[in-house]
Design a protein around this motif. Structure first.
Motif, PDB file in Angstrom:
ATOM      1  N   HIS A  15       0.837  -1.209   0.000  1.00 48.54           N
ATOM      2  CA  HIS A  15       0.000   0.000   0.000  1.00 48.54           C
ATOM      3  C   HIS A  15       0.867   1.252   0.000  1.00 48.54           C
ATOM      4  O   HIS A  15       0.621   2.198  -0.746  1.00 48.54           O
ATOM      5  N   ILE A  16       1.893   1.244   0.870  1.00 53.07           N
ATOM      6  CA  ILE A  16       2.760   2.433   0.976  1.00 53.07           C
ATOM      7  C   ILE A  16       3.472   2.679  -0.357  1.00 53.07           C
ATOM      8  O   ILE A  16       3.553   3.814  -0.844  1.00 53.07           O
ATOM      9  N   ARG A  17       3.970   1.594  -0.969  1.00 57.60           N
ATOM     10  CA  ARG A  17       4.660   1.748  -2.263  1.00 57.60           C
ATOM     11  C   ARG A  17       3.715   2.366  -3.290  1.00 57.60           C
ATOM     12  O   ARG A  17       4.077   3.281  -4.030  1.00 57.60           O
ATOM     13  N   GLN A  18       2.466   1.905  -3.284  1.00 59.78           N
ATOM     14  CA  GLN A  18       1.501   2.396  -4.253  1.00 59.78           C
ATOM     15  C   GLN A  18       1.199   3.878  -4.025  1.00 59.78           C
ATOM     16  O   GLN A  18       1.121   4.668  -4.960  1.00 59.78           O
ATOM     17  N   MET A  19       1.020   4.242  -2.730  1.00 56.06           N
ATOM     18  CA  MET A  19       0.750   5.642  -2.400  1.00 56.06           C
ATOM     19  C   MET A  19       1.905   6.525  -2.846  1.00 56.06           C
ATOM     20  O   MET A  19       1.707   7.592  -3.430  1.00 56.06           O
ATOM     21  N   LEU A  20       3.129   6.065  -2.567  1.00 49.34           N
ATOM     22  CA  LEU A  20       4.289   6.888  -2.930  1.00 49.34           C
ATOM     23  C   LEU A  20       4.388   7.040  -4.439  1.00 49.34           C
ATOM     24  O   LEU A  20       4.713   8.117  -4.945  1.00 49.34           O
ATOM     25  N   LEU A  21       4.096   5.974  -5.159  1.00 48.91           N
ATOM     26  CA  LEU A  21       4.175   6.021  -6.622  1.00 48.91           C
ATOM     27  C   LEU A  21       3.151   7.017  -7.167  1.00 48.91           C
ATOM     28  O   LEU A  21       3.495   7.911  -7.963  1.00 48.91           O
ATOM     29  N   GLY A  23       1.742   9.415  -5.520  1.00 50.68           N
ATOM     30  CA  GLY A  23       2.148  10.734  -5.041  1.00 50.68           C
ATOM     31  C   GLY A  23       3.254  11.331  -5.886  1.00 50.68           C
ATOM     32  O   GLY A  23       3.235  12.519  -6.209  1.00 50.68           O
ATOM     33  N   ALA A  24       4.241  10.492  -6.254  1.00 51.66           N
ATOM     34  CA  ALA A  24       5.377  11.003  -7.034  1.00 51.66           C
ATOM     35  C   ALA A  24       4.916  11.463  -8.415  1.00 51.66           C
ATOM     36  O   ALA A  24       5.303  12.542  -8.887  1.00 51.66           O
ATOM     37  N   ILE A  25       4.068  10.652  -9.053  1.00 49.58           N
ATOM     38  CA  ILE A  25       3.580  11.029 -10.382  1.00 49.58           C
ATOM     39  C   ILE A  25       2.742  12.302 -10.292  1.00 49.58           C
ATOM     40  O   ILE A  25       2.931  13.260 -11.052  1.00 49.58           O
ATOM     41  N   ALA A  26       1.813  12.348  -9.289  1.00 53.10           N
ATOM     42  CA  ALA A  26       0.959  13.531  -9.143  1.00 53.10           C
ATOM     43  C   ALA A  26       1.794  14.774  -8.826  1.00 53.10           C
ATOM     44  O   ALA A  26       1.489  15.871  -9.294  1.00 53.10           O
ATOM     45  N   SER A  27       2.866  14.607  -8.038  1.00 58.67           N
ATOM     46  CA  SER A  27       3.737  15.746  -7.720  1.00 58.67           C
ATOM     47  C   SER A  27       4.395  16.281  -8.975  1.00 58.67           C
ATOM     48  O   SER A  27       4.457  17.501  -9.196  1.00 58.67           O
ATOM     49  N   ALA A  28       4.920  15.368  -9.797  1.00 55.82           N
ATOM     50  CA  ALA A  28       5.592  15.800 -11.033  1.00 55.82           C
ATOM     51  C   ALA A  28       4.610  16.566 -11.919  1.00 55.82           C
ATOM     52  O   ALA A  28       4.926  17.646 -12.434  1.00 55.82           O
ATOM     53  N   VAL A  29       3.377  16.029 -12.049  1.00 50.47           N
ATOM     54  CA  VAL A  29       2.365  16.716 -12.859  1.00 50.47           C
ATOM     55  C   VAL A  29       2.032  18.084 -12.235  1.00 50.47           C
ATOM     56  O   VAL A  29       1.951  19.109 -12.922  1.00 50.47           O
ATOM     57  N   GLY A  30       1.869  18.090 -10.901  1.00 47.74           N
ATOM     58  CA  GLY A  30       1.523  19.322 -10.193  1.00 47.74           C
ATOM     59  C   GLY A  30       2.592  20.398 -10.367  1.00 47.74           C
ATOM     60  O   GLY A  30       2.284  21.562 -10.622  1.00 47.74           O
ATOM     61  N   ILE A  31       3.867  20.006 -10.249  1.00 44.60           N
ATOM     62  CA  ILE A  31       4.953  20.976 -10.403  1.00 44.60           C
ATOM     63  C   ILE A  31       4.968  21.521 -11.831  1.00 44.60           C
ATOM     64  O   ILE A  31       5.084  22.730 -12.059  1.00 44.60           O
ATOM     65  N   ALA A  32       4.816  20.606 -12.799  1.00 43.10           N
ATOM     66  CA  ALA A  32       4.821  21.048 -14.203  1.00 43.10           C
ATOM     67  C   ALA A  32       3.693  22.043 -14.450  1.00 43.10           C
ATOM     68  O   ALA A  32       3.894  23.091 -15.075  1.00 43.10           O
ATOM     69  N   LEU A  33       2.511  21.742 -13.905  1.00 44.84           N
ATOM     70  CA  LEU A  33       1.362  22.652 -14.065  1.00 44.84           C
ATOM     71  C   LEU A  33       1.638  23.999 -13.402  1.00 44.84           C
ATOM     72  O   LEU A  33       1.410  25.058 -13.985  1.00 44.84           O
ATOM     73  N   THR A  71      -2.843  12.710  -1.587  1.00 38.71           N
ATOM     74  CA  THR A  71      -2.802  11.338  -2.098  1.00 38.71           C
ATOM     75  C   THR A  71      -3.094  10.344  -0.982  1.00 38.71           C
ATOM     76  O   THR A  71      -3.908   9.425  -1.130  1.00 38.71           O
ATOM     77  N   ILE A  72      -2.433  10.539   0.167  1.00 41.09           N
ATOM     78  CA  ILE A  72      -2.622   9.613   1.285  1.00 41.09           C
ATOM     79  C   ILE A  72      -4.072   9.669   1.788  1.00 41.09           C
ATOM     80  O   ILE A  72      -4.696   8.634   2.044  1.00 41.09           O
ATOM     81  N   VAL A  73      -4.627  10.873   1.863  1.00 43.99           N
ATOM     82  CA  VAL A  73      -6.009  11.020   2.340  1.00 43.99           C
ATOM     83  C   VAL A  73      -6.970  10.309   1.375  1.00 43.99           C
ATOM     84  O   VAL A  73      -7.801   9.489   1.796  1.00 43.99           O
ATOM     85  N   LEU A  74      -6.842  10.603   0.081  1.00 43.25           N
ATOM     86  CA  LEU A  74      -7.767  10.011  -0.896  1.00 43.25           C
ATOM     87  C   LEU A  74      -7.587   8.493  -0.988  1.00 43.25           C
ATOM     88  O   LEU A  74      -8.559   7.742  -0.990  1.00 43.25           O
ATOM     89  N   ILE A  78     -10.435   5.661  -0.022  1.00 48.54           N
ATOM     90  CA  ILE A  78     -10.969   4.708  -1.005  1.00 48.54           C
ATOM     91  C   ILE A  78     -10.641   3.270  -0.608  1.00 48.54           C
ATOM     92  O   ILE A  78     -11.523   2.420  -0.469  1.00 48.54           O
ATOM     93  N   LYS A  79      -9.336   2.991  -0.371  1.00 49.98           N
ATOM     94  CA  LYS A  79      -8.912   1.602  -0.130  1.00 49.98           C
ATOM     95  C   LYS A  79      -9.332   1.061   1.225  1.00 49.98           C
ATOM     96  O   LYS A  79      -9.660  -0.100   1.357  1.00 49.98           O
ATOM     97  N   PHE A  80      -9.269   1.910   2.249  1.00 56.59           N
ATOM     98  CA  PHE A  80      -9.511   1.407   3.605  1.00 56.59           C
ATOM     99  C   PHE A  80     -10.881   1.818   4.128  1.00 56.59           C
ATOM    100  O   PHE A  80     -11.093   1.913   5.324  1.00 56.59           O
ATOM    101  N   ARG A  81     -11.800   2.138   3.224  1.00 62.85           N
ATOM    102  CA  ARG A  81     -13.108   2.583   3.696  1.00 62.85           C
ATOM    103  C   ARG A  81     -13.846   1.428   4.404  1.00 62.85           C
ATOM    104  O   ARG A  81     -13.548   0.256   4.168  1.00 62.85           O
TER     105      ARG A  81
END
Ligand code: CUA
Length: 356
Positions: A15-21, A23-33, A71-74, A78-81
């Protein structure tokens, strides 16, 4: 934590690996934007360059923080609801995880100390005294700015437009005659309050190339606050010297034309053009001039009932007699900034067109 079940531990690591992945992709997109967005108006000073770089660095540092938390909140929501039938279930009791606590304290601390240090270095850098700085005194009043230069013989040269030579460090002394204003040239990225009784200072180094940029009052200072806008003209050194000479020569009778408008004697031009020290149209309504200002009296209504002498007095010394329903101190006195000839031209023009 209690005795670990290897399967559960493997799952939580996944789960942690997935969240970080994510998060990393969303961060890169966010910074570019964030970096692609054009946040500010044109930038025209050496200080502005450094401030814009600081802004970009702040974006790069803060976007991942926001994105990772979201990312962690969402992901968790979703996953642990809670699914039907799980209402009474609860997660394992956790108490004390020193390693985690050190990490979540140290990372923000390092980030904050780093950013504060960088911002402090930038601040001292943009406020550093420059050799051979040109002095300009800026005086704010309701509702206009006046810019004062020292002529060759030490004589005061004043202008209602800000003229600056390119590639030059400028040291502004900012003052106010009445209430608090705020001298701001967005293109320079610098602003400072103009406070009655106090000299405040601002340093700006212009860049190469000519350009016109708005000068704005950034402190609510009365009904005419929004009209307190003029222009900063950055120009070549020779153009600047010529402009100062023109200003030093003062209002010339019937000179006409010219960017500064020092010698304008056409009533309608005086009334309408923002380049003139009057620009009556920003506060008054006058059909002939296409003026729709509402800060001051509607001239089409009041002028027909006034004598020429009364109109003249209203321009030169507005507070001598106030139109009912308006406050004293709203309109600047033009007795000092306009020549007699210019006031007469305005009176003549108003008498001709008002109410028609
Ligand atoms: Cu001066 Cu707002």
């Amino acid at each position: 934590m209690s005795a670990e079940d290897p399967a559960a531990s493997r799952e939580s690591r996944a789960h942690i690996r997935q969240m970080l992945l994510i998060g990393a992709i969303a961060s890169a997109v966010g910074i570019a934007l964030a970096l692609a967005i054009d946040w500010f108006p044109t930038q025209a000073s050496v200080q502005g360059e450094k401030i814009d770089t600081l802004w970009d660095v702040l974006l790069i540092a803060s976007v991942p923080v926001f994105v990772l938390v979201e990312t962690i909140v969402l992901y968790s929501a979703i996953k642990f609801r809670m699914r039907p039938g799980e209402e009474l279930k609860d997660g394992p009791p956790i108490h004390g995880n020193t390693r985690l606590e050190i990490i979540w304290t140290a990372i923000p601390a390092i980030l904050l100390v780093g950013l504060c240090t960088y911002a402090y270095v930038t601040l001292t850098d943009i406020e550093k005294a420059q050799a051979n700085a040109m002095n300009v005194r800026v005086v704010g009043e309701q509702f206009t700015w006046t810019f004062h230069y020292k002529g060759e013989d030490g004589k005061d040269i004043s202008s209602n437009q800000l003229y600056l030579p390119e590639n030059t460090p400028v040291y502004f002394t900012v003052q106010s005659k009445d209430v608090i204003h705020d001298f701001w040239v967005p293109a320079f990225r610098m602003k400072i309050d103009a406070v009655p009784g106090i000299d405040s200072h601002l340093r700006v180094t212009t860049k190469a190339g000519r350009g016109d940029y708005p000068v704005v009052c950034a402190e609510l200072c009365g009904l005419g606050h929004s009209t307190m806008r003029q222009t900063a003209h950055v120009m070549s050194r020779s153009d600047f010297d010529a402009q100062l000479q023109k200003l030093a020569a003062g209002p010339k009778p019937a000179a006409g034309g010219g960017g500064g408008g020092g010698g304008e004697t056409d009533g309608k031009t005086l009334f309408t053009e923002a380049a003139q020290p009057t620009a009556c149209k920003s506060c008054h309504t006058l059909a002939d001039a296409g003026a729709t200002g509402t800060t001051g009296p509607v001239l089409d209504k009041v002028v027909p009932d006034l004598s020429e002498a009364e109109i003249k007095q209203s321009i030169q010394d507005p507070d001598a007699k106030i139109t009912e329903g308006f406050q004293p101190g709203l309109m600047p006195r033009y007795g000092d900034s306009l020549s007699d000839e210019q006031v007469d031209a305005l009176v003549k023009y108003l008498k001709e067109v008002a109410g028609s």
